[in-house]
Design a protein around this motif. Structure first.
Motif, short mmCIF file in Angstrom:
data_model
loop_
_atom_site.label_atom_id
_atom_site.label_comp_id
_atom_site.label_asym_id
_atom_site.label_seq_id
_atom_site.Cartn_x
_atom_site.Cartn_y
_atom_site.Cartn_z
N MET A 80 -20.80 -44.51 -23.63
CA MET A 80 -20.90 -43.13 -23.15
C MET A 80 -21.60 -42.28 -24.19
O MET A 80 -21.31 -42.38 -25.39
CB MET A 80 -19.51 -42.57 -22.87
CG MET A 80 -19.48 -41.08 -22.53
SD MET A 80 -17.79 -40.48 -22.23
CE MET A 80 -17.66 -40.82 -20.48
N HIS A 124 -23.11 -42.53 -18.90
CA HIS A 124 -22.02 -43.46 -19.15
C HIS A 124 -22.12 -44.61 -18.19
O HIS A 124 -22.69 -44.51 -17.11
CB HIS A 124 -20.66 -42.76 -19.00
CG HIS A 124 -20.40 -42.23 -17.63
ND1 HIS A 124 -19.75 -42.97 -16.67
CD2 HIS A 124 -20.72 -41.06 -17.06
CE1 HIS A 124 -19.67 -42.26 -15.55
NE2 HIS A 124 -20.25 -41.09 -15.76
N GLN A 153 -16.17 -46.20 -22.98
CA GLN A 153 -16.38 -44.82 -22.53
C GLN A 153 -15.05 -44.07 -22.44
O GLN A 153 -13.99 -44.68 -22.30
CB GLN A 153 -17.13 -44.79 -21.21
CG GLN A 153 -16.46 -45.46 -20.06
CD GLN A 153 -17.36 -45.48 -18.83
OE1 GLN A 153 -18.32 -44.73 -18.72
NE2 GLN A 153 -17.04 -46.34 -17.89
#
Length: 109
Positions: A29, A24, A101
């Motif tokens: 991510m 990430h 993310q």
């Protein structure tokens, strides 16, 4: 940046599901999610865009009320805030990519 599996943490989510954050940074991510046969990824939604690539196994996946069977090599797109989930029909592994993310995953113990 190199991320080695041996340096990542495996989170047991219970009921036959585990999650491993692979990498990430910035707004992206990658997460590996492993399911035992019969395990359920409950219907849910979040503000992130998500791509799911089926690495192995078979899943009954639901996106926005539509359910289809998917297996190795198939890819699913989940728009932000769309309700989605799955039932694992044959033990398998999913590779999820999120943007931005998932801060909630990073905060998990």
């Amino acid at each position: 940046m190199f991320i080695f599996k041996s340096a990542t943490r495996l989170d047991d989510l219970g009921n036959g599901v585990t999650r491993r954050i692979l990498a990430h940074g910035g707004t992206l991510m990658a997460v590996e999610v492993t399911f035992k046969q019969g395990a359920v990824g409950p219907l849910h939604h979040h503000p992130h865009e998500q791509l799911t690539y089926v690495l192995s196994g078979r899943f009954a996946s639901t996106i926005d009320g539509v359910t289809k069977e998917v297996s190795a090599g198939d890819t699913l797109y989940k728009a932000p805030n769309i309700v989605h989930g799955c039932v694992c029909l044959e033990a398998g592994v999913l590779l999820d990519t999120f943007t931005p993310q998932r801060e909630d995953f990073l905060a998990a113990p």
